[in-house]
Design a protein around this motif. Structure first.
Motif, PDB file in Angstrom:
ATOM      1  N   LEU A 182       0.838  -1.201   0.000  1.00 59.22           N
ATOM      2  CA  LEU A 182       0.000   0.000   0.000  1.00 59.22           C
ATOM      3  C   LEU A 182       0.872   1.250   0.000  1.00 59.22           C
ATOM      4  N   LYS A 183       0.466   2.217  -0.802  1.00 64.01           N
ATOM      5  CA  LYS A 183       1.109   3.533  -0.810  1.00 64.01           C
ATOM      6  C   LYS A 183       0.121   4.541  -0.257  1.00 64.01           C
ATOM      7  N   THR A 184       0.526   5.233   0.803  1.00 66.46           N
ATOM      8  CA  THR A 184      -0.387   6.151   1.468  1.00 66.46           C
ATOM      9  C   THR A 184      -0.777   7.300   0.540  1.00 66.46           C
ATOM     10  N   GLY A 185      -1.915   7.942   0.863  1.00 63.76           N
ATOM     11  CA  GLY A 185      -2.536   8.871  -0.066  1.00 63.76           C
ATOM     12  C   GLY A 185      -2.212  10.332   0.152  1.00 63.76           C
ATOM     13  N   LEU A 186      -2.973  11.158  -0.551  1.00 59.44           N
ATOM     14  CA  LEU A 186      -2.829  12.606  -0.510  1.00 59.44           C
ATOM     15  C   LEU A 186      -3.975  13.201   0.311  1.00 59.44           C
ATOM     16  N   PHE A 187      -3.618  14.063   1.242  1.00 58.79           N
ATOM     17  CA  PHE A 187      -4.589  14.676   2.153  1.00 58.79           C
ATOM     18  C   PHE A 187      -4.897  16.090   1.686  1.00 58.79           C
ATOM     19  N   SER A 188      -6.173  16.480   1.750  1.00 61.42           N
ATOM     20  CA  SER A 188      -6.561  17.846   1.405  1.00 61.42           C
ATOM     21  C   SER A 188      -7.729  18.275   2.283  1.00 61.42           C
ATOM     22  N   SER A 189      -7.932  19.590   2.340  1.00 59.28           N
ATOM     23  CA  SER A 189      -9.003  20.155   3.165  1.00 59.28           C
ATOM     24  C   SER A 189      -9.617  21.350   2.468  1.00 59.28           C
ATOM     25  N   THR A 190     -10.920  21.523   2.673  1.00 63.26           N
ATOM     26  CA  THR A 190     -11.610  22.701   2.150  1.00 63.26           C
ATOM     27  C   THR A 190     -11.488  23.892   3.099  1.00 63.26           C
ATOM     28  N   ILE A 191     -10.921  23.669   4.272  1.00 65.12           N
ATOM     29  CA  ILE A 191     -10.783  24.730   5.275  1.00 65.12           C
ATOM     30  C   ILE A 191      -9.490  25.504   5.023  1.00 65.12           C
ATOM     31  N   GLU A 192      -9.597  26.780   4.743  1.00 65.09           N
ATOM     32  CA  GLU A 192      -8.410  27.592   4.504  1.00 65.09           C
ATOM     33  C   GLU A 192      -7.656  27.835   5.803  1.00 65.09           C
ATOM     34  N   GLY A 193      -6.340  27.763   5.714  1.00 64.62           N
ATOM     35  CA  GLY A 193      -5.502  28.050   6.870  1.00 64.62           C
ATOM     36  C   GLY A 193      -5.449  26.942   7.898  1.00 64.62           C
ATOM     37  N   ILE A 194      -5.855  25.720   7.522  1.00 60.68           N
ATOM     38  CA  ILE A 194      -5.847  24.617   8.479  1.00 60.68           C
ATOM     39  C   ILE A 194      -4.438  24.343   8.989  1.00 60.68           C
ATOM     40  N   GLU A 195      -3.414  24.595   8.138  1.00 63.06           N
ATOM     41  CA  GLU A 195      -2.033  24.337   8.547  1.00 63.06           C
ATOM     42  C   GLU A 195      -1.553  25.330   9.601  1.00 63.06           C
ATOM     43  N   LYS A 196      -2.237  26.472   9.730  1.00 65.06           N
ATOM     44  CA  LYS A 196      -1.891  27.441  10.769  1.00 65.06           C
ATOM     45  C   LYS A 196      -2.577  27.099  12.086  1.00 65.06           C
ATOM     46  N   ASP A 197      -3.822  26.674  11.998  1.00 69.88           N
ATOM     47  CA  ASP A 197      -4.555  26.289  13.210  1.00 69.88           C
ATOM     48  C   ASP A 197      -4.015  24.990  13.798  1.00 69.88           C
ATOM     49  N   TYR A 198      -3.628  24.064  12.912  1.00 70.36           N
ATOM     50  CA  TYR A 198      -3.088  22.769  13.345  1.00 70.36           C
ATOM     51  C   TYR A 198      -1.782  22.530  12.584  1.00 70.36           C
ATOM     52  N   PRO A 199      -0.650  22.990  13.105  1.00 74.12           N
ATOM     53  CA  PRO A 199       0.613  22.920  12.365  1.00 74.12           C
ATOM     54  C   PRO A 199       1.144  21.510  12.138  1.00 74.12           C
ATOM     55  N   ASN A 200       0.708  20.548  12.960  1.00 74.03           N
ATOM     56  CA  ASN A 200       1.172  19.165  12.807  1.00 74.03           C
ATOM     57  C   ASN A 200      -0.028  18.230  12.713  1.00 74.03           C
ATOM     58  N   MET A 201       0.198  17.055  12.136  1.00 67.89           N
ATOM     59  CA  MET A 201      -0.885  16.093  12.002  1.00 67.89           C
ATOM     60  C   MET A 201      -0.323  14.694  11.790  1.00 67.89           C
ATOM     61  N   SER A 202      -1.182  13.710  11.919  1.00 70.71           N
ATOM     62  CA  SER A 202      -0.811  12.329  11.627  1.00 70.71           C
ATOM     63  C   SER A 202      -2.003  11.608  11.012  1.00 70.71           C
ATOM     64  N   ILE A 203      -1.704  10.557  10.269  1.00 68.49           N
ATOM     65  CA  ILE A 203      -2.745   9.705   9.689  1.00 68.49           C
ATOM     66  C   ILE A 203      -2.378   8.251   9.956  1.00 68.49           C
ATOM     67  N   ASP A 204      -3.268   7.540  10.637  1.00 67.77           N
ATOM     68  CA  ASP A 204      -3.135   6.103  10.834  1.00 67.77           C
ATOM     69  C   ASP A 204      -3.961   5.379   9.777  1.00 67.77           C
ATOM     70  N   TYR A 205      -3.379   4.383   9.135  1.00 66.60           N
ATOM     71  CA  TYR A 205      -4.097   3.525   8.190  1.00 66.60           C
ATOM     72  C   TYR A 205      -4.390   2.204   8.892  1.00 66.60           C
ATOM     73  N   LEU A 206      -5.662   1.789   8.881  1.00 66.60           N
ATOM     74  CA  LEU A 206      -6.078   0.586   9.583  1.00 66.60           C
ATOM     75  C   LEU A 206      -6.876  -0.329   8.663  1.00 66.60           C
ATOM     76  N   TYR A 207      -6.801  -1.629   8.935  1.00 63.95           N
ATOM     77  CA  TYR A 207      -7.659  -2.577   8.233  1.00 63.95           C
ATOM     78  C   TYR A 207      -8.465  -3.367   9.248  1.00 63.95           C
TER      79      TYR A 207
END
Length: 288
Positions: A182-207
């Motif tokens: 598996l190759k992890t995907g591309l993340f996007s948001s419709t909320i402008e400035g999300i990277e300023k409100d939340y400067p860090n993030m993580s994504i867990d992939y589960l089955y």
């Protein structure tokens, strides 16, 4: 309302219903074709013989990179790879116009029977889908300055499936998967400035584990984890590759992502939500 107008009204409603139902049924493909650049490509190759398995050899191109490599090399024969061996792998690619391209990588074995992952390398050949007609990999081992193994291994072009998922404000797309990769995907948001409100993030992939409850998050097994700057995630800079080594095929599992947006990690000021993933379409042809 006269009979003619009534017939036209009924016909118009029927056509409208057919259009709406068609869009609903093909919604996943509409999503895929909306976001995907037709000039991009993603291939994943696998090959093996009685001595060695090569899994997840990538060739891919997007709007930022054109790269190859990243395969996992697993010795399946005892003492096939010994500490100090010098290994050369050469992927041979032939186009439909009989042009041949060679992609060579070398490395040294650090421990006996080491499972080795190739580096990811920039590709300057500017390939396109017509260049992926036939393919093989030459595997060579040099031990104490003597070539003791030199074999050409046929490579199989894995049929990839693309996954995506979304909610009102967030989307994860272009997740590529094979039965064991598996190759992890591309993340996007419709909320402008999300990277300023939340400067860090993580994504867990589960089955979802077998015979488990899909509505219970504890019924899922975590097998991939991506963490970094939110801006880097939005810019598509944090994709990674993982392997599925459990029984069965990964493609038979229900998948989901747990996204955690981090405002202040020390204060545990985070926002977490789940995005269920669904298959959208096949990514490439196998050329078989």
């Amino acid at each position: 309302m006269n009979k003619e107008l009534k017939r036209q009204f009924i016909l118009s409603c029927a056509i409208l219903g057919m259009v709406i139902s068609t869009m609903f049924l093909w919604y996943d493909n509409f999503i895929f074709h909306t976001y995907r650049n037709v000039n991009d490509y993603q291939y994943c190759f696998r090959g093996e013989n009685e001595s060695v398995l090569i899994d997840g050899y990538e060739f891919y191109k997007n709007d930022q990179y054109e790269r190859y490599g990243k395969a996992r090399i697993i010795p399946v024969q005892d003492n096939f790879l010994l500490k100090g061996d010098h290994v050369t792998v050469t992927f041979e690619l032939t186009s439909s116009q009989n042009e041949t391209y060679l992609f060579q990588q070398e490395f040294d074995i650090r421990v006996d029977n080491e499972v080795y992952t190739l580096d990811e390398v920039d590709n300057h050949e500017n390939l396109s889908s017509k260049d992926f007609s036939s393919f093989s990999l030459r595997f060579q081992i040099q031990r104490k300055k003597k070539i003791i193994y030199d074999e050409k291994i046929p490579m199989s072009n894995q049929q990839l499936i693309v996954y995506s998922g979304e909610n009102k404000d967030y989307t994860i797309q272009e997740i590529y998967a094979s039965p064991s990769w598996l190759k992890t995907g591309l993340f996007s948001s419709t909320i402008e400035g999300i990277e300023k409100d939340y400067p860090n993030m993580s994504i867990d992939y589960l089955y979802l584990k077998d015979t488990s409850q899909p509505d219970d998050i504890n019924s899922y097994e975590r097998f991939a984890f991506v963490k970094g700057k939110t801006k880097d995630m939005l810019d598509g800079l944090l994709q990674t590759v993982v392997y599925y080594d459990d029984e069965g095929s990964l493609l038979d599992k229900e998948l989901c992502c747990v996204v955690t947006l981090i405002k202040d990690e020390e204060k545990q000021d985070v926002y977490t939500f789940i995005i269920n993933l669904h298959k959208t379409t096949k990514a490439v042809n196998t050329n078989e």
